[in-house]
Design a protein around this motif. Structure first.
Motif, PDB file in Angstrom:
ATOM      1  N   MET A 233      27.923   1.318 -15.997  1.00 36.94           N
ATOM      2  CA  MET A 233      27.548   0.032 -15.451  1.00 36.94           C
ATOM      3  C   MET A 233      26.045   0.031 -15.215  1.00 36.94           C
ATOM      4  N   LYS A 234      25.463  -1.138 -15.296  1.00 42.20           N
ATOM      5  CA  LYS A 234      24.025  -1.267 -15.068  1.00 42.20           C
ATOM      6  C   LYS A 234      23.746  -1.687 -13.627  1.00 42.20           C
ATOM      7  N   TYR A 235      22.643  -1.155 -13.104  1.00 43.67           N
ATOM      8  CA  TYR A 235      22.178  -1.470 -11.761  1.00 43.67           C
ATOM      9  C   TYR A 235      20.692  -1.797 -11.846  1.00 43.67           C
ATOM     10  N   VAL A 236      20.299  -2.876 -11.180  1.00 44.60           N
ATOM     11  CA  VAL A 236      18.912  -3.314 -11.199  1.00 44.60           C
ATOM     12  C   VAL A 236      18.264  -2.961  -9.865  1.00 44.60           C
ATOM     13  N   ALA A 237      17.133  -2.266  -9.950  1.00 50.05           N
ATOM     14  CA  ALA A 237      16.347  -1.941  -8.762  1.00 50.05           C
ATOM     15  C   ALA A 237      15.112  -2.830  -8.754  1.00 50.05           C
ATOM     16  N   LEU A 238      15.004  -3.677  -7.737  1.00 53.26           N
ATOM     17  CA  LEU A 238      13.811  -4.490  -7.540  1.00 53.26           C
ATOM     18  C   LEU A 238      12.918  -3.732  -6.566  1.00 53.26           C
ATOM     19  N   LEU A 239      11.718  -3.410  -7.013  1.00 53.51           N
ATOM     20  CA  LEU A 239      10.792  -2.571  -6.244  1.00 53.51           C
ATOM     21  C   LEU A 239       9.562  -3.386  -5.866  1.00 53.51           C
ATOM     22  N   THR A 240       9.521  -3.851  -4.631  1.00 52.18           N
ATOM     23  CA  THR A 240       8.425  -4.680  -4.148  1.00 52.18           C
ATOM     24  C   THR A 240       7.371  -3.821  -3.462  1.00 52.18           C
ATOM     25  N   ILE A 241       6.126  -3.979  -3.876  1.00 60.23           N
ATOM     26  CA  ILE A 241       5.021  -3.204  -3.296  1.00 60.23           C
ATOM     27  C   ILE A 241       4.752  -3.679  -1.877  1.00 60.23           C
ATOM     28  N   VAL A 242       4.744  -2.742  -0.933  1.00 61.78           N
ATOM     29  CA  VAL A 242       4.426  -3.051   0.465  1.00 61.78           C
ATOM     30  C   VAL A 242       3.163  -2.335   0.926  1.00 61.78           C
ATOM     31  N   ASP A 243       2.719  -1.335   0.184  1.00 67.46           N
ATOM     32  CA  ASP A 243       1.487  -0.598   0.502  1.00 67.46           C
ATOM     33  C   ASP A 243       0.744  -0.346  -0.818  1.00 67.46           C
TER      34      ASP A 243
ATOM     35  N   THR B  77       4.659  -9.572 -13.650  1.00 68.54           N
ATOM     36  CA  THR B  77       3.312 -10.002 -14.026  1.00 68.54           C
ATOM     37  C   THR B  77       2.483 -10.514 -12.850  1.00 68.54           C
ATOM     38  N   ASP B  78       3.119 -10.743 -11.707  1.00 67.17           N
ATOM     39  CA  ASP B  78       2.358 -11.178 -10.531  1.00 67.17           C
ATOM     40  C   ASP B  78       1.729 -10.009  -9.775  1.00 67.17           C
ATOM     41  N   GLY B  79       1.998  -8.763 -10.239  1.00 65.86           N
ATOM     42  CA  GLY B  79       1.401  -7.590  -9.617  1.00 65.86           C
ATOM     43  C   GLY B  79       2.023  -7.181  -8.294  1.00 65.86           C
ATOM     44  N   LYS B  80       3.170  -7.742  -7.943  1.00 65.52           N
ATOM     45  CA  LYS B  80       3.777  -7.463  -6.635  1.00 65.52           C
ATOM     46  C   LYS B  80       4.893  -6.438  -6.662  1.00 65.52           C
ATOM     47  N   GLY B  81       5.116  -5.823  -7.828  1.00 62.31           N
ATOM     48  CA  GLY B  81       6.170  -4.826  -7.919  1.00 62.31           C
ATOM     49  C   GLY B  81       6.723  -4.747  -9.322  1.00 62.31           C
ATOM     50  N   GLY B  82       7.952  -4.257  -9.426  1.00 57.33           N
ATOM     51  CA  GLY B  82       8.557  -4.110 -10.737  1.00 57.33           C
ATOM     52  C   GLY B  82      10.058  -3.958 -10.631  1.00 57.33           C
ATOM     53  N   MET B  83      10.660  -3.657 -11.784  1.00 58.79           N
ATOM     54  CA  MET B  83      12.105  -3.575 -11.883  1.00 58.79           C
ATOM     55  C   MET B  83      12.482  -2.388 -12.748  1.00 58.79           C
ATOM     56  N   VAL B  84      13.554  -1.714 -12.374  1.00 54.97           N
ATOM     57  CA  VAL B  84      14.120  -0.626 -13.170  1.00 54.97           C
ATOM     58  C   VAL B  84      15.597  -0.951 -13.370  1.00 54.97           C
ATOM     59  N   VAL B  85      16.080  -0.811 -14.602  1.00 53.59           N
ATOM     60  CA  VAL B  85      17.495  -1.000 -14.898  1.00 53.59           C
ATOM     61  C   VAL B  85      18.093   0.376 -15.174  1.00 53.59           C
TER      62      VAL B  85
END
Length: 89
Positions: A1-11, A42-50
């Motif tokens: 199964m696939k899982y999406v990790a949304l990684l938002t930059i806080v520092d 593309t907004d520079g605020k983080g990324g995603m890993v599947v």
């Protein structure tokens, strides 16, 4: 199964310091077949890993072991995801 990790930059400063470790980590997991794709927003605020994992527990373990998450540079939101079989008719 696939899982999406949304990684938002806080520092942002800490993120820049640990980003090379993050990239190596997800590259190694890609070579093991545990990461399907990854990339920055593309907004520079983080990324995603599947992730491709056998269980949510395994996906959680891998996502929480990411250096940017462990260091506190990014927050983690992990969700199970099912791709559509396109085109839908």
């Amino acid at each position: 199964m696939k899982y999406v990790a949304l990684l938002t930059i806080v520092d942002p400063e800490l993120n820049q310091r640990v980003r090379p470790d993050h990239l190596k980590y997800i590259s190694d997991l890609y070579e093991q077949g545990k990461v399907v794709m990854a990339g920055p927003f593309t907004d520079g605020k983080g990324g995603m890993v599947v992730y491709e994992c056998d269980s949510e527990a395994q996906a959680s373990e891998l996502a929480n072991a990411d250096p940017v998450v462990k260091a506190g540079a990014r927050t983690l939101e992990l969700r199970a995801w099912q791709a559509l079989d396109l085109p839908v008719r």
